[in-house]
Design a protein around this motif. Structure first.
Motif, PDB file in Angstrom:
ATOM      1  N   ASN A 186       0.840  -1.207   0.000  1.00  0.00           N
ATOM      2  CA  ASN A 186       0.000   0.000   0.000  1.00  0.00           C
ATOM      3  C   ASN A 186       0.867   1.245   0.000  1.00  0.00           C
ATOM      4  O   ASN A 186       0.815   2.037  -0.920  1.00  0.00           O
ATOM      5  N   SER A 193      -9.289  -5.572  -7.668  1.00  0.00           N
ATOM      6  CA  SER A 193      -8.322  -5.344  -8.755  1.00  0.00           C
ATOM      7  C   SER A 193      -7.013  -6.091  -8.482  1.00  0.00           C
ATOM      8  O   SER A 193      -6.319  -6.481  -9.424  1.00  0.00           O
ATOM      9  N   ASP A 199     -10.045  -1.505   0.929  1.00  0.00           N
ATOM     10  CA  ASP A 199     -10.983  -0.969  -0.056  1.00  0.00           C
ATOM     11  C   ASP A 199     -11.440  -2.109  -0.984  1.00  0.00           C
ATOM     12  O   ASP A 199     -10.619  -2.779  -1.610  1.00  0.00           O
ATOM     13  N   ALA A 219      -2.359  -1.865  -3.796  1.00  0.00           N
ATOM     14  CA  ALA A 219      -3.791  -1.868  -3.480  1.00  0.00           C
ATOM     15  C   ALA A 219      -3.950  -1.701  -1.983  1.00  0.00           C
ATOM     16  O   ALA A 219      -3.285  -2.389  -1.209  1.00  0.00           O
ATOM     17  N   GLN A 279     -10.311  -2.022  -4.707  1.00  0.00           N
ATOM     18  CA  GLN A 279      -8.861  -2.217  -4.875  1.00  0.00           C
ATOM     19  C   GLN A 279      -8.484  -3.688  -4.621  1.00  0.00           C
ATOM     20  O   GLN A 279      -7.601  -4.230  -5.271  1.00  0.00           O
TER      21      GLN A 279
END
Ligand code: NAP
Length: 252
Positions: A41, A76, A70, A66, A73
């Motif tokens: 992060n 993804s 969240d 990421a 994120q």
């Protein structure tokens, strides 16, 4: 037939793989043959250093930023693993923080940050991973809990709740996905020598180590070996368990 502790042809996502225990897991998994997505992060350089180390040793790795607290994120991150390496066989929900404070002094924001980073992230990443693993009818999820989630710790109501939550989550999800040959287990480390312990004063740490029968801190590599064991083919019949790696602190 004897099983080997090999992770050849596996693709792993390690959340918080940039530092500490996650870094050790990424290196251990890659050494055993897995392609590894090193999630980070706020430490891009540390994540790139892990990737470089793996690649220089002939392994496969990629870093991916990421914030796993969240939902989008986290989604993804899983998509990146599948797009980059064609699969996702192992998810390690390792990212975690502490914001220690007695409850009378704990701001709501510290409660929320710890629960979201440690527990909600576990839901976020597992949900995205399970979708893929269900289709493949195989997978491994390993959640990095803590003795604090088993025993409780004063000054850590937020952290202990997040880790206890991860343990309960592990058992519930293990029952949900067992029919698809997906195992879900937790590791509960004791005091492990990483930067997360910097928040403790030397006196508190010294007092805490008196509670450890083996009388020392754990090494990140010792947690990483446990994660590799749970991820390997020979551990296929272990699910819904909490494996303590704590020098004997919590004998449940
Ligand atoms: P650490 O050295 O402080 O590393 C924490 C890792 O989590 C870093 O890689 C960090 O990445 C990542 N992270 C934090 N917030 C994130 C977010 N929102 N999204 C993605 N990544 C995030 O801590 P550690 O000791 O290795 O701890 C790893 C796990 O083990 C944690 O879940 C912790 O609770 C658990 N644990 C540790 C101990 C111990 O004594 N060390 C004991 C029991 C359990 P960036 O720096 O890139 O943000």
């Amino acid at each position: 037939m004897s099983f080997k502790l090999s992770l050849e042809n596996k693709v792993a996502v390690v959340t918080g793989g940039s530092r500490g225990i996650g870094r050790a897991i990424a290196l251990e998994f890659a050494e055993r043959g897995a392609a590894v997505v090193v999630n980070y992060n706020s430490s891009p350089d540390a994540a790139e250093e892990v990737v470089k180390k793996i690649q220089e040793a002939g392994g496969k790795a990629a870093a991916f930023k990421a914030d796993v607290s969240d939902f989008k994120q986290a989604e993804s991150l899983v998509k990146f693993a599948v797009d980059t390496f064609g699969d996702l066989s192992i998810l390690v929900n390792n990212a975690g923080i502490t914001r220690d404070q007695l409850i009378m002094m704990m701001p709501e924001t510290d409660w929320d940050a710890v629960i979201n980073t440690n527990l909600k992230s576990t839901f976020n990443c597992s949900k995205a991973a399970v979708k893929h693993m269900m289709r493949k009818r195989t997978g491994r999820i390993i959640n990095m809990a803590s003795v604090a989630g088993q025993m409780g710790n004063p000054g850590q109501t937020n952290y202990s709740a997040s880790k206890g939550g991860q343990i309960a989550f592990t058992k519930a999800l293990a029952r949900e996905v067992a029919g698809r040959n997906i195992t879900v287990n937790a590791i509960a480390p004791g005091f492990v020598d990483t930067e997360i312990l910097d928040a403790m004063s030397p006196e508190t740490l010294e007092a805490a180590l008196k509670l450890v029968p083996l009388g020392r801190k754990g090494k990140p590599e010792e947690i990483a070996f446990t994660a590799a064991f749970l991820a390997a083919d020979g551990a296929a019949y272990i699910t819904g368990q909490v494996l303590g790696v704590d020098g004997g602190m919590a004998m449940m």
